[in-house]
Structure formats: structure tokens, C-alpha cells
Design an enzyme around this catalytic site. Structure first.
Site, mmCIF file in Angstrom:
data_model
loop_
_atom_site.group_PDB
_atom_site.id
_atom_site.type_symbol
_atom_site.label_atom_id
_atom_site.label_comp_id
_atom_site.label_asym_id
_atom_site.label_seq_id
_atom_site.Cartn_x
_atom_site.Cartn_y
_atom_site.Cartn_z
ATOM 1 N N ARG A 6 -90.402 -22.608 -34.254
ATOM 2 C CA ARG A 6 -91.409 -21.397 -33.013
ATOM 3 C C ARG A 6 -92.530 -21.364 -34.158
ATOM 4 N NH1 ARG A 6 -94.375 -21.019 -28.644
ATOM 5 N NH2 ARG A 6 -93.132 -18.212 -28.187
ATOM 6 N N THR A 49 -97.689 -27.304 -22.316
ATOM 7 C CA THR A 49 -96.232 -27.829 -22.568
ATOM 8 C C THR A 49 -95.565 -28.913 -22.189
ATOM 9 O OG1 THR A 49 -96.282 -25.035 -23.049
ATOM 10 C CG2 THR A 49 -94.392 -25.813 -23.160
ATOM 11 N N ASP A 106 -98.600 -15.170 -27.662
ATOM 12 C CA ASP A 106 -97.252 -15.302 -26.628
ATOM 13 C C ASP A 106 -97.287 -13.511 -27.751
ATOM 14 O OD1 ASP A 106 -97.597 -17.077 -24.825
ATOM 15 O OD2 ASP A 106 -95.699 -18.564 -25.791
ATOM 16 N N SER A 165 -91.066 -18.120 -24.083
ATOM 17 C CA SER A 165 -90.005 -18.577 -22.669
ATOM 18 C C SER A 165 -89.123 -19.711 -22.472
ATOM 19 C CB SER A 165 -90.737 -17.887 -21.318
ATOM 20 O OG SER A 165 -91.768 -16.385 -21.934
#
Ligand code: DON
Length: 565
Positions: free
Chosen positions: A99, A374, A416, A446
Site C-alpha cells: 500500500r 483498479t 482514501d 477496501s
């Protein structure tokens, strides 16, 4: 590598192809394994690596890089990812957390003006919206720790696709149309992704020579080719010259974190999915734990859907008020998955009426404190290794900013974070202190690459779709558990509730007219989506038939012009 119990059967597997042309090429023999991605070029690359004797990690690394080149609107080296792996040799499940991180100069009110109001789009466009990317790091991490082939071989197809170009497809054009204005705000970006400032036509050849050079650097130097030295210095200069706050130290310090996945069971099925900073594993497992207190089959279709909505409402509420980067939290959230916690959550569910969100908020107020987008793909190999990856630059074409000379489109994942307590992000999600911006912190995600396992076999699944990812996974998991297969998992109509905003978003076919009437009478606010959502990819192994089924979401098929993300 040692063979596992399941993989002994790989030599006898047979395949069912639901969407031929997207999936397998002739070169892939049945004993090599299986690949599923959202893009034919990327699928071919993965198949070839497996056919040449590579393992699932090699194939997944090659696919990730290839998708970064051929789907620059969805993911790329300027973005982040969650990898869920099952390693056959060690028999271990792991999450590779790649991430993005907040730059060290970031702070929790960086997107607010002097009156404490959110500055429109500040967390969405330009380099200030970009977290420090994790994808280049995870590619070299996987290659070094788990790969069997040289990085040179694995990244070669992505390098060639970037250098020589490839014809853009309808999805590219749709994304470029949608983001044309943003792409044109940065000369470097427009010169790569638009044709003289205009949206290109289908078949236009997209060449990315700078990106090819960057890939070459990673091929030769690995992690340090991207995160250190001259390359990092130049990226930082370009980011800073355009209003961003990255430093070389941010890049130098970036590391993939290997974490334990969240594991739970529902009706005898094991669910394995990433934990924080992905909310996927906790929200999915919490919602299923709530549902496990009801015998769903005994209820009418309306009540079944009502209960699913109420379970989602509660699990997403926990997401909003408690979840964030675990390395910045003082307490573990493991209690969310205890039977006593879900039993308490069930107490407030009325079988006949929708719950007012205030009931949840009064019981446990949020702590304010201080402060297609994504893509998903999966691979299994003949050794029994399984890899599921969801990777992203967040919204279509991310932040629309490319640091000069790098060819890398940066993400806009900073959106986010909870940029102001209780304020909606681009997916309508709200958050509080646990997900506030802090230097070095990872924003809550998520993304939910997931394994389901039972005595029936196993499934590997995942999808893009922002906040809706987790509810999509939940519906498909319930479908498989009640007898569905790979094809039904990717096709079932979807509905979604995320606590806030308080409505059920649904695809056209998700509810019959009777169900709509009933749910509205029960107090649910329903909102029909004018777009289909998701682009799910599934690999399923059935123990009984000793057969692999692979299915790709029909919503993602190129010829369909619906906005899949
Ligand atoms: O990490 C997340 O939750 C989002 N940035 C994922 C974005 C996504 O799935 C975009 N597709 N609609």
C-alpha cells in the site's frame, strides 16, 4: 519446490473456459496452472511464464508489470497493491502489503483551507494527491523472496509493450474521455496518454518510452533502481516543482510489509483475506459473522437481502469509526471478529425493519480525536502456489500527474484517508481519527483479494470497485457457499450498503420489483446504479470433479461500454 496435497491433482485437471479469448492460450498446457486477469495481453504473459516453467510468483510479477503498461488508467508502477499468497512449500498464507504511504511532510489538515473546509479535488489531482508507490517494491520483493526466474526475463514483456506500444482498447478510451480535462492539466501526462490533447481513437498505438526505461531500471537494479539514487531524486524534484511534498527519504524508506491475513469461517468455509490497512478481511469476516447467526436459507429472498444489507451496514460502520493503518493504532481490532461482538451487533437487527444509522451511532459514537481505477488478477501453478493481487492507482488515471521523464502516472490514493473527520471521500466513505493522515501512514483500503476454502475445494477471487469491493466479495462468497460456481460468482447482480451514505446501491437486476417494494416498505432507501460495478476475476478448484474453472466478469469485457469501475 515440494508438491502439496492439492497440487498432485494438477496433472489431471481439466479446464472450463467461460470467456475464451480472454483466458487461456494454446501454449498453456493443463498441467501448468491457471491465470485470470482483466486484460488479454496480461493473461498471455502470465500463461507464457507458467508454460516456460515459472511459478505463480513469477507469473504474477510479470502480469502486474504488464497491467501497469497496458492498463495505465487502472493501476501501475505509480500505485499500490495487496498480494494474498498461499505458499505451497511452507504451507503458509501471507499478505504482502504494498500500500502507498503518506509522505513525511504530510499532516492531517493538508487538504483543508484556512476555514477548515475541504479544498475541492486537492486530494485527487496532481502530485499532492499521491502516496509513495508500493508496486515497484513488491515486484522486486516477490522476485527476490519467492521467484524462480530472473527479473530480466519476467519484466521483459512489460518493457517491450511500453517501448513498442500497443493498441488502446475501449476501456482506455472511456477512461481518457472521462479524465481528458485532468490529463490535459499536465503537459507531460497529455503528451503520453492523449493524441495532441484529444482522446485517441480505438487502435491508436500507445508508446511509453520513458516507462520502458523505468522498467529497465527495475529489471537491472531491482528495488533500489526506483527508490534511490538519481531516478528517485528526479522524481522528487518534479513532484516538488508541481506542488507535491515527496522527499527522497520517503522513497528511500518505502518497504513492503509481510503480514498475516485475517482468517475466519462461515458455515464450514474458511475465508482468508488481507487485514489492515485493507479493511477487506475485517469487514468481510465481520459481516459474515453477523449473518452466521441467521439461517439464511429459511428466509424469503427479501429478508435474506435485508439481513445482508444490515450486516454490511454494521461492518462498514466499524470500518468508518475504528479502522486505519495498524502500525499507527494502539489496540488490535481482533475483538471485532469474536462471537460475542457479532452477537451484540445482531441484537440491534430487526427482521422486519431497516435500522436507523443513529442506533449504531448512539450506541458507540465515532471518536473524533485530533486530528476502471483498479484491477484484480490471480494465478495458480502446478506446485500449488496461489497468488491473488488487487492493485490500483485509485481513480481512473490516478492523480493525472507523471513526474518528468519517468513515464509513471502517480496514484491519488491520499483520497482514501479521512481528510476531515466525517467527510466523504471519492467513494462516499467516511472515516475518523484511525484513518487520519499522518506521515508514513498507509491509507485504509477496501482491496480484498480473497481465498475461500472448504471440503468442496477452493476459490481465489477479487475485484476492483472502491468501497463496493467488499460487498461484491461477500455476495460472491455467499453464492459459492450455496452451490454457485466461478461463472455465477462473477455474473450475479450486485447490491451494496456501506453505512454512509445510508442507501442501498443496486444493479438493475439485483432486486425483483416485489423485493424493491418490500425493502422500501421496510424502510430501506434504494438507489439504482446507472452503472454496473466491478470487474471480478475468479479461479475455482472443485475437489469432487478435480476441475479448475476460471471466470472473468462479463462487466469487464471490452466490447461492453458500461462503466465497469
Ligand atoms: O484501496 C482502495 O480501497 C481503493 N483505492 C480502490 C480503488 C478501486 O477499486 C477503484 N475502482 N473502482
Amino acid at each position: 519446490m515440494k508438491t502439496c496435497k492439492i497440487c498432485i491433482s494438477w496433472f489431471f485437471v481439466s479446464f472450463l473456459f467461460f470467456y475464451s479469448g480472454i483466458l487461456f492460450s494454446d501454449e498453456l498446457s493443463q498441467s501448468d496452472g491457471a491465470v485470470v486477469t482483466s486484460n488479454a495481453l496480461a493473461t498471455k504473459v502470465g500463461e507464457k511464464i507458467l508454460a516456460d516453467g515459472g511459478n505463480a510468483y513469477d507469473a504474477a510479477t510479470a502480469i502486474s508489470a504488464m497491467l501497469s503498461v497496458v492498463e495505465p488508467f487502472a493501476s501501475g508502477l505509480g500505485g499500490g497493491a495487496f498480494w494474498l499468497i498461499y505458499d505451497a512449500e511452507s504451507e503458509e498464507y501471507k499478505v504482502l502489503d504494498a500500500r502507498e504511504t503518506a509522505p513525511f511532510q504530510s499532516h492531517n489538515d493538508m487538504y483543508l483551507d484556512e476555514n477548515n473546509n475541504v479544498i475541492e479535488n486537492a486530494s485527487r489531482i496532481g502530485p499532492l494527491a499521491a502516496g509513495i508507490p508500493g508496486i515497484p517494491a513488491v515486484l522486486s520483493y516477490v522476485n527476490t523472496k519467492y521467484g524462480s526466474k530472473k527479473m530480466n526475463t519476467i519484466l521483459a514483456p512489460a518493457y517491450h509493450a511500453a517501448k513498442n506500444g500497443f493498441p488502446v482498447n475501449n476501456r482506455y478510451i472511456r477512461g481518457a474521455k472521462y479524465k481528458k480535462e485532468w490529463l490535459n492539466q499536465y503537459e507531460e501526462t497529455a503528451s503520453i496518454f492523449l493524441n495532441n490533447g484529444q482522446v485517441p481513437k480505438k487502435g491508436w498505438i500507445l508508446k511509453q518510452p520513458d516507462l520502458a526505461n523505468t522498467i529497465k531500471k527495475i529489471m537491472v537494479e531491482g528495488h533500489k533502481g526506483f527508490y534511490t539514487g538519481d531516478f528517485a531524486k528526479k522524481m522528487v524534484e518534479s513532484v516538488q516543482n508541481n506542488g507535491g511534498i515527496w522527499s527522497e527519504e520517503d522513497l528511500n524508506r518505502y518497504q513492503v510489509i509481510e503480514r498475516e491475513p485475517v482468517r475466519s469461517t462461515y458455515n464450514g468455509v474458511s475465508i482468508i483475506a488481507p487485514g489492515l490497512p485493507s479493511s477487506g478481511g475485517l469487514v468481510l469476516s465481520n459481516a459474515l459473522n453477523i449473518l452466521s447467526g441467521f439461517d439464511l436459507d429459511k428466509f424469503s429472498p427479501t429478508i435474506q437481502k435485508h439481513l445482508i444489507i444490515e450486516a454490511l451496514r454494521r461492518a462498514y460502520y466499524e470500518r468508518a469509526i475504528k479502522m486505519g493503518d495498524p502500525d499507527f493504532m494502539y489496540e488490535s481490532l481482533a475483538f471485532l471478529l469474536t462471537p460475542s461482538f457479532s452477537a451484540k451487533q445482531r441484537e440491534s437487527i430487526n427482521i422486519n425493519y431497516a435500522t436507523d444509522n443513529k442506533v449504531l451511532e448512539l450506541a458507540e459514537p465515532p471518536y473524533q480525536g485530533q486530528g476502471s481505477d483498479t484491477t484484480h488478477f490471480a494465478v495458480i501453478d502446478k506446485f500449488g502456489n496461489r497468488v491473488a493481487v488487487t492493485q490500483s492507482i485509485n481513480f481512473w488515471f490516478g492523480s493525472a500527474f507523471v513526474p518528468e521523464g519517468s513515464g509513471i502516472l502517480l496514484n491519488n490514493e491520499m483520497d482514501d484517508f479521512s481528510i476531515k473527520p466525517g467527510t466523504e471521500n471519492g467513494y462516499g466513505l467516511i472515516g475518523y481519527n484511525a484513518n487520519a493522515i499522518e506521515p508514513g501512514k498507509r491509507m485504509l483500503s477496501s482491496m480484498t483479494p480473497t481465498f475461500l476454502e472448504s471440503d468442496k475445494g477452493f476459490v481465489i477471487l477479487g475485484t476492483p470497485g472502491g468501497s463496493r469491493i467488499i460487498s461484491m466479495i461477500l455476495l460472491s462468497a455467499l453464492d459459492w457457499i450455496s452451490g454457485g460456481d466461478a461463472k455465477s460468482m462473477v455474473t450475479i447482480p450486485r447490491f451494496h450498503h456501506q453505512y454512509h451514505p445510508d442507501y442501498v446501491l443496486y444493479e438493475e437486476k439485483a432486486f425483483s420489483q416485489i423485493e424493491i417494494n418490500n425493502l422500501e416498505e421496510m424502510g430501506h432507501k434504494l438507489k439504482k446504479s446507472n452503472r454496473q460495478f466491478g470487474n471480478m476475476q475468479v479461479i475455482q478448484w472443485s475437489r469432487k470433479k478435480n476441475e479448475i474453472n476460471v471466470a472473468s466478469d462479463p462487466r469487464g469485457r471490452e466490447k461492453e461500454l458500461t462503466d465497469v469501475y
